[in-house]
Design a protein around this motif. Sequence first.
Motif, PDB file in Angstrom:
ATOM      1  N   SER A 412       0.722  -1.390  -0.030  1.00 14.09           N
ATOM      2  CA  SER A 412       0.026   0.305  -0.085  1.00 14.09           C
ATOM      3  C   SER A 412       0.909   1.362   0.059  1.00 14.09           C
ATOM      4  CB  SER A 412      -0.839  -0.111   1.169  1.00 14.09           C
ATOM      5  OG  SER A 412      -0.398   0.044   2.188  1.00 14.09           O
ATOM      6  N   HIS A 413       2.156   1.061   0.435  1.00 10.57           N
ATOM      7  CA  HIS A 413       2.985   2.098   0.294  1.00 10.57           C
ATOM      8  C   HIS A 413       3.709   2.625  -1.024  1.00 10.57           C
ATOM      9  CE1 HIS A 413       2.859   1.297   4.710  1.00 10.57           C
ATOM     10  NE2 HIS A 413       3.335  -0.088   4.269  1.00 10.57           N
ATOM     11  N   GLY A 414       3.370   1.428  -1.895  1.00 10.12           N
ATOM     12  CA  GLY A 414       4.041   1.500  -3.436  1.00 10.12           C
ATOM     13  C   GLY A 414       4.933   0.076  -3.403  1.00 10.12           C
ATOM     14  N   ARG A 415       5.642   0.403  -4.642  1.00 11.35           N
ATOM     15  CA  ARG A 415       6.760  -0.725  -4.557  1.00 11.35           C
ATOM     16  C   ARG A 415       7.876  -0.560  -3.669  1.00 11.35           C
ATOM     17  NH1 ARG A 415       9.332  -3.699  -9.680  1.00 11.35           N
ATOM     18  NH2 ARG A 415      11.525  -4.014  -8.702  1.00 11.35           N
ATOM     19  N   VAL A 416       8.093  -1.422  -2.735  1.00 11.61           N
ATOM     20  CA  VAL A 416       9.298  -1.594  -2.000  1.00 11.61           C
ATOM     21  C   VAL A 416      10.497  -2.695  -2.505  1.00 11.61           C
ATOM     22  CG1 VAL A 416      10.020  -2.094   0.479  1.00 11.61           C
ATOM     23  CG2 VAL A 416       7.579  -0.870  -0.061  1.00 11.61           C
ATOM     24  N   ASP A 417      11.438  -2.090  -2.766  1.00 11.55           N
ATOM     25  CA  ASP A 417      12.704  -2.859  -3.115  1.00 11.55           C
ATOM     26  C   ASP A 417      13.565  -3.040  -1.903  1.00 11.55           C
ATOM     27  OD1 ASP A 417      12.700  -3.142  -6.274  1.00 11.55           O
ATOM     28  OD2 ASP A 417      12.019  -1.091  -5.691  1.00 11.55           O
ATOM     29  N   SER A 418      13.718  -4.550  -1.765  1.00 15.09           N
ATOM     30  CA  SER A 418      14.520  -4.912  -0.325  1.00 15.09           C
ATOM     31  C   SER A 418      15.661  -5.774  -0.819  1.00 15.09           C
ATOM     32  CB  SER A 418      13.688  -5.462   0.477  1.00 15.09           C
ATOM     33  OG  SER A 418      12.645  -4.741   0.925  1.00 15.09           O
ATOM     34  N   THR A 419      16.878  -5.117  -0.097  1.00 14.72           N
ATOM     35  CA  THR A 419      18.197  -5.878  -0.404  1.00 14.72           C
ATOM     36  C   THR A 419      18.906  -6.169   0.757  1.00 14.72           C
ATOM     37  OG1 THR A 419      18.279  -4.744  -2.456  1.00 14.72           O
ATOM     38  CG2 THR A 419      20.317  -5.540  -1.682  1.00 14.72           C
TER      39      THR A 419
END
Length: 601
Positions: A412-419
């Motif tokens: 819901s916050h948008g696309r979250v890219d996690s690394t």
Amino acid sequence: MLPKGFFHRRVVLTAGLALGLAGSAFAAAAGNTATNKAPSSTSPVGSTNVTVADPTVPRPPGTPCAVQLFSGVAFNDFNPRPYAYAPPAGCGTRWSKVVLEADFSVTAGRQFDRTATLWLGGVNLYFGTTEEPSSTVAPSWHVERDLTDYSALLRQAGNGQALIGNVVNSTYTGVIYGSARLLFYPASILAPAAHAPDTVVPLGSDPVGNTVSLATPTSQLSKSLSLPTNVERAYLDVFVQSQNADEFWYTCVPDQYAAEVQECGGGNFREAEISIDGQPAGVAPVYPWIYSGGIDPYLWRPTTGVQTLNFMPYRVDLTPFAGVLSNGAAHQVAVNVAGANNYFSATASLLLYLDPHAKTVTGQIERNTLVGQPPTPTIGDTLTTDSSGNITGAITTQLSRHFIIAGYANTSHGRVDSTVDQTVGFGDIQTFTINATTYRQVTDQQTSSDGVSQSTVGGFVTGKYSEHVRYPLHLDVNEVIAADGSFTLATVAHQGDEKNLAHQLFGITLYSAKVSNTVDSDDTLAFDASGNLTSHSNQQSTQTFAFNDSLGGCYRTDVGSFSGAVSSYATGTGCPGQQNRLFWFTHPDGSPENGNAVLGW
């Protein structure tokens, strides 16, 4: 050549049970529980009871609600001690902090160190071991664990159990007693409710809770999980405890050298591997815990080794897999121990943060360089054997792996890219001197982990959590045989636990902290020609536990001992005003942080 009548030091573990013949002459100080709490007015100097430098869990302001799990329970067999749990009445359902307090004791006499675990609804609440008694000392000790991250579990009633398997008979006479309670600190303006995980999921199959034995590298603690479809962050708290033939894994050598140097085989590399649906998902380094009966029991009286009484879990960031875990399918989450050689006791708990504004989160793994990097160390040696059969030289074990695991989740916050970008390292040198009168083995080991977890929201808002961990270990065990066949066994031990961490947002460090815990101990045992323990000498130890953070929090406590009694104790050294000062929401004990939580989702 091997010393004539070579006496393998493993036998000292059995000899340690007979320490009643050489027990300390000091009695436990009356009224001194020798907890890890700094004493208010009574110094522990002179006490033979358990005394460690570890901090207790800092508390928020306010009066907590208490739930007693069990009280004054005797552990004299291998049966579980069940208890029923219900959340505290009139205390709300969201708390600023939740703390487990447990107190244990063992009667004077002979007894092994024992593994102690507490459980609720299949989830581990506490993992540690017990102190060994002597004929004159009945040790007692206090442990605490910050369970705030397990609040979701504690909002529901459930069944739990305490497990401390113990044999009590005419030979092993020590009876262990224990009590435990949970303290809930209601949220307030000064101490708001913690942003804790929304779901806690155990990996074990026992609905009440127990460990799983991992005997080989392919043995798994594994569970098929159908998870909520809106996971946005995920972590795994991992415990793997060495047992049986693996208890002294850090002194073992690769199989090809075992006969030559008269040591346990199986190598000395151990590491927990985490997988999701068979795909490598993370790594947890294994701490070389030494229990209170380990190597030489006198080393650990009255101050135990690092974390001996209270293990800390290692938290693995699985957030790159959030989108995958949310897809509605069943997922196999598993833990195995590389190098396991009978055996490790394992448990793990999956902590999930859910998107409160979305029923469904989608996403995928986009990069995983841990795939194709098996945990296979490089082995080398400089061993030489002269014409008389004397052996000198070293065996080396090395492994370093760098990996990146990246994934995205549509939330819901948008696309979250996690690394997750992590380097895990292991280095071990076993140096041997073996001849007709000497068997000396020196272990120098360093386990390390350097990791950065980073999340980018909408392509521009970036939070970062970095953590650097070091587990140094030095052991020098030197057996010298006299002409009459009697011998001495001198041991010098150094353990360390170092952790540096930082939370960043937009490249600005919001919080950083450093934890350091070191224990240095030495002692010399004397045996007659028949292998009977006759005396010990030169016992001394020191422990220093230090913490400081970027908010001005500071803690330091130093404990020294000599001949089985506390000889020095200082607290607050180097802190402002020479007093410890901690903020209630920090983790001075080294317990896990919530990783990349500064985004405040």
